[in-house]
Design a protein around this motif. Structure first.
Motif, short mmCIF file in Angstrom:
data_model
loop_
_atom_site.label_atom_id
_atom_site.label_comp_id
_atom_site.label_asym_id
_atom_site.label_seq_id
_atom_site.Cartn_x
_atom_site.Cartn_y
_atom_site.Cartn_z
N LEU A 12 15.81 -12.09 2.13
CA LEU A 12 16.05 -13.50 1.79
C LEU A 12 17.10 -14.10 2.74
O LEU A 12 18.15 -13.50 2.94
CB LEU A 12 16.56 -13.62 0.36
CG LEU A 12 15.67 -13.00 -0.72
CD1 LEU A 12 16.37 -13.04 -2.07
CD2 LEU A 12 14.34 -13.70 -0.79
N PRO A 13 16.83 -15.30 3.26
CA PRO A 13 17.77 -15.94 4.19
C PRO A 13 18.87 -16.71 3.45
O PRO A 13 19.12 -17.89 3.72
CB PRO A 13 16.85 -16.89 4.98
CG PRO A 13 15.82 -17.31 3.98
CD PRO A 13 15.58 -16.07 3.13
N ILE A 14 19.52 -16.04 2.50
CA ILE A 14 20.55 -16.68 1.67
C ILE A 14 21.71 -15.71 1.48
O ILE A 14 21.63 -14.54 1.86
CB ILE A 14 19.99 -17.11 0.28
CG1 ILE A 14 19.40 -15.91 -0.46
CG2 ILE A 14 18.96 -18.22 0.45
CD1 ILE A 14 18.93 -16.21 -1.87
N THR A 15 22.76 -16.20 0.85
CA THR A 15 23.92 -15.35 0.56
C THR A 15 23.66 -14.52 -0.70
O THR A 15 22.77 -14.82 -1.50
CB THR A 15 25.18 -16.18 0.32
OG1 THR A 15 25.00 -16.94 -0.89
CG2 THR A 15 25.48 -17.10 1.50
N MET A 16 24.47 -13.51 -0.85
CA MET A 16 24.39 -12.65 -2.04
C MET A 16 24.62 -13.47 -3.31
O MET A 16 23.90 -13.31 -4.29
CB MET A 16 25.45 -11.55 -1.91
CG MET A 16 25.38 -10.53 -2.98
SD MET A 16 24.11 -9.32 -2.55
CE MET A 16 24.92 -7.87 -3.10
N LEU A 17 25.59 -14.37 -3.28
CA LEU A 17 25.89 -15.17 -4.48
C LEU A 17 24.76 -16.13 -4.80
O LEU A 17 24.44 -16.35 -5.98
CB LEU A 17 27.22 -15.90 -4.33
CG LEU A 17 28.45 -15.00 -4.35
CD1 LEU A 17 29.72 -15.81 -4.16
CD2 LEU A 17 28.53 -14.16 -5.62
N ALA A 18 24.10 -16.69 -3.78
CA ALA A 18 22.95 -17.58 -4.03
C ALA A 18 21.79 -16.79 -4.64
O ALA A 18 21.12 -17.27 -5.55
CB ALA A 18 22.52 -18.27 -2.74
N ALA A 19 21.59 -15.58 -4.14
CA ALA A 19 20.53 -14.72 -4.70
C ALA A 19 20.83 -14.39 -6.16
O ALA A 19 19.97 -14.53 -7.03
CB ALA A 19 20.38 -13.44 -3.87
N GLY A 106 23.92 -10.96 7.17
CA GLY A 106 23.93 -12.37 6.80
C GLY A 106 22.79 -12.79 5.90
O GLY A 106 22.64 -13.96 5.57
N LYS A 107 21.97 -11.85 5.51
CA LYS A 107 20.86 -12.10 4.60
C LYS A 107 21.00 -11.16 3.41
O LYS A 107 21.93 -10.37 3.33
CB LYS A 107 19.52 -11.86 5.30
CG LYS A 107 19.29 -12.78 6.48
CD LYS A 107 17.97 -12.51 7.14
CE LYS A 107 17.78 -13.47 8.32
NZ LYS A 107 16.50 -13.30 8.97
N VAL A 108 20.04 -11.26 2.50
CA VAL A 108 20.04 -10.39 1.33
C VAL A 108 18.72 -9.62 1.28
O VAL A 108 17.65 -10.22 1.40
CB VAL A 108 20.23 -11.20 0.02
CG1 VAL A 108 20.03 -10.32 -1.20
CG2 VAL A 108 21.60 -11.84 -0.01
N LEU A 109 18.82 -8.31 1.14
CA LEU A 109 17.64 -7.49 0.93
C LEU A 109 17.50 -7.31 -0.58
O LEU A 109 18.35 -6.70 -1.23
CB LEU A 109 17.78 -6.13 1.62
CG LEU A 109 16.58 -5.19 1.48
CD1 LEU A 109 15.33 -5.81 2.11
CD2 LEU A 109 16.89 -3.85 2.10
#
Length: 154
Positions: A12-19, A106-109
């Protein structure tokens, strides 16, 4: 009881907190479930974010439009890294879904690991081979597509 596993990884092209903010909100599951399943959260007054012990009731129509009640419990939460939901009542003989989130460049797996069993012994094993497994694959493929659309990189 024969158990099966389904595994998915999505970057995901987002931060951990956004996920975590999105996936820990129980009402967001309907946004990533195929419309033909007519997925509805029945539990009222849900919190904005899951917590250990939270019980959530849904109605879903996975096959032929037949409504099924599904009750799950959030059995483990390690914010913002992981959570587990388990079926208390529903269509499966066993359902254990682990959600994990790892920061990666810089992304989230995001990883989903579902362990499930189908009721009815040998008939359930046949149903899994003929229908259930492919339906689960279809649902998780849809989820992946919707999640990537939702979090599309700008």
């Amino acid at each position: 009881m024969k158990k099966y596993e389904l595994y998915r990884e999505t970057e995901l092209p987002i931060t951990m907190l956004a996920a975590w903010d999105f996936f820990s909100n129980p009402t967001n599951l309907s946004k990533i479930t195929p419309a033909e399943m007519d997925f509805k959260v029945v539990t009222s007054n849900l919190p904005q974010h899951i917590h250990n012990g939270l019980i959530i009731e849904y109605v879903v129509r996975p096959l032929a439009g037949v409504p099924l009640k599904w009750i799950s419990q959030i059995s483990s939460v390690n914010a913002p890294h992981s959570f587990v939901d388990e079926q208390l009542k529903g269509p499966y003989a066993y359902w254990h879904h682990e959600h994990t989130f790892e920061e990666k460049g810089g992304k989230v797996l995001m990883k989903d690991k579902v362990t499930y069993a189908v009721p009815f012994g040998v008939l359930g094993q046949l149903a899994n081979k003929l229908v259930v497994r492919s339906k689960l694959e279809e649902i998780f493929n849809y989820r992946t597509k919707k999640i990537l659309e939702f979090f599309k990189a700008d």
